[in-house]
Design a protein around this motif. Structure first.
Motif, mmCIF file in Angstrom:
data_model
loop_
_atom_site.group_PDB
_atom_site.id
_atom_site.type_symbol
_atom_site.label_atom_id
_atom_site.label_comp_id
_atom_site.label_asym_id
_atom_site.label_seq_id
_atom_site.Cartn_x
_atom_site.Cartn_y
_atom_site.Cartn_z
ATOM 1 N N GLN A 91 42.725 46.463 50.910
ATOM 2 C CA GLN A 91 42.456 45.074 51.175
ATOM 3 C C GLN A 91 43.121 44.063 49.983
ATOM 4 O O GLN A 91 43.834 43.070 50.301
ATOM 5 N N LEU A 92 42.822 44.616 48.733
ATOM 6 C CA LEU A 92 43.501 43.950 47.693
ATOM 7 C C LEU A 92 45.027 43.906 47.643
ATOM 8 O O LEU A 92 45.606 42.828 47.203
ATOM 9 N N VAL A 93 45.637 45.267 47.838
ATOM 10 C CA VAL A 93 47.035 45.126 47.687
ATOM 11 C C VAL A 93 47.622 44.363 49.087
ATOM 12 O O VAL A 93 48.512 43.747 48.804
ATOM 13 N N SER A 94 46.882 44.360 50.271
ATOM 14 C CA SER A 94 47.538 43.750 51.336
ATOM 15 C C SER A 94 47.275 42.159 51.233
ATOM 16 O O SER A 94 48.119 41.614 51.860
ATOM 17 N N LYS A 95 46.467 41.764 50.325
ATOM 18 C CA LYS A 95 46.563 40.100 49.962
ATOM 19 C C LYS A 95 47.688 39.853 49.307
ATOM 20 O O LYS A 95 48.123 38.629 49.488
ATOM 21 N N ALA A 96 48.417 40.682 48.620
ATOM 22 C CA ALA A 96 49.445 40.209 47.905
ATOM 23 C C ALA A 96 50.797 40.758 48.648
ATOM 24 O O ALA A 96 51.852 39.935 48.706
ATOM 25 N N PHE A 97 50.673 41.994 49.076
ATOM 26 C CA PHE A 97 51.887 42.400 49.895
ATOM 27 C C PHE A 97 51.849 42.204 51.301
ATOM 28 O O PHE A 97 51.416 43.095 52.052
ATOM 29 N N THR A 98 52.115 40.885 52.007
ATOM 30 C CA THR A 98 51.802 40.429 53.253
ATOM 31 C C THR A 98 53.059 40.648 54.183
ATOM 32 O O THR A 98 54.054 40.683 53.565
ATOM 33 N N PRO A 99 52.680 40.499 55.459
ATOM 34 C CA PRO A 99 53.940 40.510 56.413
ATOM 35 C C PRO A 99 54.582 39.271 56.055
ATOM 36 O O PRO A 99 55.918 39.299 56.356
ATOM 37 N N ARG A 100 54.090 38.138 55.557
ATOM 38 C CA ARG A 100 54.921 36.832 55.327
ATOM 39 C C ARG A 100 55.824 37.072 54.260
ATOM 40 O O ARG A 100 57.097 36.650 54.265
ATOM 41 N N THR A 101 55.294 37.836 53.159
ATOM 42 C CA THR A 101 56.180 38.151 51.992
ATOM 43 C C THR A 101 57.404 38.847 52.293
ATOM 44 O O THR A 101 58.533 38.745 51.873
ATOM 45 N N GLY A 199 54.011 47.064 30.877
ATOM 46 C CA GLY A 199 54.596 46.110 30.113
ATOM 47 C C GLY A 199 54.758 44.838 30.975
ATOM 48 O O GLY A 199 54.440 43.653 30.751
ATOM 49 N N HIS A 200 55.123 45.048 32.314
ATOM 50 C CA HIS A 200 55.441 43.784 33.232
ATOM 51 C C HIS A 200 53.863 43.542 33.739
ATOM 52 O O HIS A 200 53.952 42.063 33.766
ATOM 53 N N VAL A 201 52.965 44.160 33.920
ATOM 54 C CA VAL A 201 51.918 43.764 34.431
ATOM 55 C C VAL A 201 51.264 43.104 33.302
ATOM 56 O O VAL A 201 50.385 41.975 33.457
ATOM 57 N N GLU A 202 51.029 43.646 31.968
ATOM 58 C CA GLU A 202 50.365 42.670 30.969
ATOM 59 C C GLU A 202 51.198 41.435 30.789
ATOM 60 O O GLU A 202 50.556 40.445 30.509
ATOM 61 N N ASP A 203 52.432 41.341 31.057
ATOM 62 C CA ASP A 203 53.144 40.087 30.673
ATOM 63 C C ASP A 203 52.621 39.262 31.908
ATOM 64 O O ASP A 203 52.439 37.891 31.609
ATOM 65 N N ARG A 204 52.481 39.596 33.173
ATOM 66 C CA ARG A 204 52.046 38.718 34.193
ATOM 67 C C ARG A 204 50.732 38.125 34.171
ATOM 68 O O ARG A 204 50.371 37.111 34.540
ATOM 69 N N LEU A 216 49.578 40.742 42.593
ATOM 70 C CA LEU A 216 48.745 41.930 42.701
ATOM 71 C C LEU A 216 47.655 41.331 41.569
ATOM 72 O O LEU A 216 46.413 42.030 41.768
ATOM 73 N N VAL A 217 48.332 40.796 40.500
ATOM 74 C CA VAL A 217 47.362 40.531 39.386
ATOM 75 C C VAL A 217 46.186 39.385 39.869
ATOM 76 O O VAL A 217 45.098 39.622 39.466
ATOM 77 N N ALA A 218 46.634 38.813 40.656
ATOM 78 C CA ALA A 218 45.717 37.523 41.253
ATOM 79 C C ALA A 218 44.798 38.002 42.090
ATOM 80 O O ALA A 218 43.920 37.256 42.783
ATOM 81 N N VAL A 221 39.152 40.083 46.264
ATOM 82 C CA VAL A 221 38.440 40.323 47.609
ATOM 83 C C VAL A 221 36.824 40.459 46.976
ATOM 84 O O VAL A 221 36.408 41.689 46.483
ATOM 85 N N ASP A 222 36.038 39.584 47.321
ATOM 86 C CA ASP A 222 34.423 39.684 47.168
ATOM 87 C C ASP A 222 34.431 39.846 45.453
ATOM 88 O O ASP A 222 33.599 40.793 45.117
ATOM 89 N N GLY A 223 35.232 39.161 44.754
ATOM 90 C CA GLY A 223 34.894 39.358 43.461
ATOM 91 C C GLY A 223 35.467 40.500 42.663
ATOM 92 O O GLY A 223 35.562 40.614 41.603
ATOM 93 N N THR A 224 36.295 41.394 43.506
ATOM 94 C CA THR A 224 36.755 42.550 43.108
ATOM 95 C C THR A 224 38.275 42.210 42.992
ATOM 96 O O THR A 224 38.827 41.576 43.837
ATOM 97 N N THR A 225 38.823 42.811 41.572
ATOM 98 C CA THR A 225 40.437 42.650 41.464
ATOM 99 C C THR A 225 40.737 43.840 41.124
ATOM 100 O O THR A 225 40.123 44.994 41.000
ATOM 101 N N LEU A 226 42.319 44.069 41.125
ATOM 102 C CA LEU A 226 42.904 45.320 40.737
ATOM 103 C C LEU A 226 42.994 45.463 39.219
ATOM 104 O O LEU A 226 43.350 44.664 38.462
ATOM 105 N N THR A 227 42.919 46.802 39.010
ATOM 106 C CA THR A 227 42.840 47.116 37.622
ATOM 107 C C THR A 227 44.531 47.276 37.237
ATOM 108 O O THR A 227 45.454 47.370 38.170
ATOM 109 N N ASP A 228 44.995 47.471 35.926
ATOM 110 C CA ASP A 228 46.265 47.829 35.571
ATOM 111 C C ASP A 228 46.693 48.922 36.270
ATOM 112 O O ASP A 228 47.899 48.827 36.582
ATOM 113 N N ARG A 229 45.988 50.038 35.998
ATOM 114 C CA ARG A 229 46.488 51.195 36.526
ATOM 115 C C ARG A 229 46.637 51.229 38.187
ATOM 116 O O ARG A 229 47.496 51.697 38.403
ATOM 117 N N GLN A 230 45.813 50.545 38.792
ATOM 118 C CA GLN A 230 46.001 50.123 40.298
ATOM 119 C C GLN A 230 47.287 49.450 40.563
ATOM 120 O O GLN A 230 48.130 49.992 41.469
#
Length: 403
Positions: A91-101, A199-204, A216-218, A221-230
């Motif tokens: 769900q988290l990944v799909s919020k960023a990687f959408t069909p519109r994208t 390095g790119h994740v930390e920069d974003r 993906l950083v932003a 879903v229900d207060g849960t966000t993605l970790t750097d590793r994810q």
């Protein structure tokens, strides 16, 4: 109990897979579920493959179950986790990687395809090196917001990891018994890629932009966000699986049209056939030929008892060639209904990148047909194929005539 003796050794794909297709037909008929010498159960019929893919409770994607204590290796990788964690992460990944994208990438992909073909001089080139490899790499790099100029790095990482060979399929995820080769071919490039993406994740996180890593950083879903590793794991999956599978798909498309000149003539005259051609290519020659699951309890597949804690390897390639679903399965026929082909998987792990792959495939084929009046595999060319588990060429020399 499954029979443990193969009717014949499994053929290689050095002939383009034709002997393998015949072998798979015999396996579907005579050994639809086969336990090999390593205790791995291979599944060959379409209905049984769908059954495995549709039941994550019994057929787990968490391959660390084969190696207790290795959970940390895979616990945040979307493709090898089960619900409920998988549901939240997807769900988290799909919020960023959408069909519109994906849809919004079309003008840029058209532009890139044209630029790459502009750079080809003369009447011969290598489809993979000059077009089918760089196109998806640049698209994914720009999507993520990493420099497309680093594609030589991406290729070096993927080439090393894809060259890894192990005897026991259960070792593929963990490197047991592979020793120094595993260290050099898998761990080192994987670590380098993760450090690069970190390095790119930390920069974003400090400087958000409009690229996919920033989204993906932003994502929340229900207060849960993605970790750097994810984020790193998903970015790495896109870079690796995305460009390799799309590159192989484009090579397979040209090979299918080479072997079927009447179809090539029809699609050249009627470009509305292009999406159906791409779908039939994915059915006939899926780039990724297998998936892997682990049984959580004793179960039964097609009358064969499979103990708990065993690796099960459904064959996507065999399922796509199952004559019970696809009449004359070795015939390349874009007019057939190929919607039940499962090159992109099935169930909760259906490939998130499928819309992007289809879009790139359509645009790339249209660009080749627009640019060249004739496209042929160079006579006498020696083709090199990827290792078992993948179906595609590493090189594809072409001779062309410009439109």
């Amino acid at each position: 109990m499954a029979q443990k003796t193969l009717p014949a050794p499994r053929p290689t794909i050095e002939d383009g897979g034709h002997r393998l297709f015949g072998w798979l037909r015999r396996m579907r008929d005579e050994h639809p579920v086969h336990e090999d010498e390593y205790g791995v159960f291979h599944v060959y019929r379409h209905a049984d493959v769908l059954g495995v893919a549709s039941d994550p409770e019994v057929f787990s994607s968490e391959l660390h179950r084969l190696r207790p204590g290795s959970e940390a290796l895979t616990e945040e990788i979307l493709s090898v986790i089960d619900p409920p964690v998988h549901r939240t992460l997807r769900q988290l990944v799909s919020k960023a990687f959408t069909p519109r994208t994906v849809a919004e990438l079309e003008p840029r992909i058209v532009e890139l395809a044209g630029q790459l073909l502009d750079g080809i001089e003369g009447d011969s080139f290598d489809l993979v090196a000059d077009f089918a490899y760089p196109l998806p790499v640049i698209v994914i790099a720009e999507l993520l917001g990493v420099p497309a100029e680093d594609r030589a790095l991406f290729r070096s990482w993927s080439d090393r990891m894809l060259s890894m060979q192990v005897d026991d399929p259960a070792d593929m995820q963990f490197g047991d018994g592979a020793g120094e080769d595993y260290e050099k071919l898998v761990k080192e490039p994987m670590k380098a890629m993760h450090e690069y993406l970190l390095g790119h994740v930390e920069d974003r996180r400090r400087n958000p932009g409009d690229d996919l890593i920033s989204k993906l950083v932003a994502a929340e879903v229900d207060g849960t966000t993605l970790t750097d590793r994810q984020i790193i794991e998903f970015g790495g999956l896109l870079l690796m699986a995305g460009h390799v599978s799309t590159s192989m798909m484009l090579g397979n498309t040209v090979l299918c049209l080479e072997e079927n000149p009447q179809v090539a003539a029809r699609v050249r005259a009627d470009r509305t056939l292009v999406p159906a051609v791409i779908e039939e290519v994915m059915r006939l020659r899926p780039p990724i030929t297998v998936m892997a699951r682990v049984t959580t309890r004793e179960t039964e597949i097609a009358g064969v008892t499979v103990p708990a804690g065993r690796m099960v390897v459904p064959s996507l390639l065999s399922a796509n060639h199952d004559e019970r679903f696809f009449p004359e399965p070795e015939r390349f026929d874009p007019a057939r209904d190929a919607r039940r082909q499962i090159a992109f998987g099935h169930g909760i792990h259906y490939c998130l990148g499928a819309p992007l792959a289809r879009l790139e495939g359509r645009i790339a084929l249209e660009a080749l047909l627009d640019r060249f009046a004739d496209v042929r595999v160079t006579e006498g060319a020696r083709l090199r194929y990827h290792r078992d588990g993948l179906l595609g060429v590493r090189n594809l020399p072409l001779t062309v005539r410009r439109a």
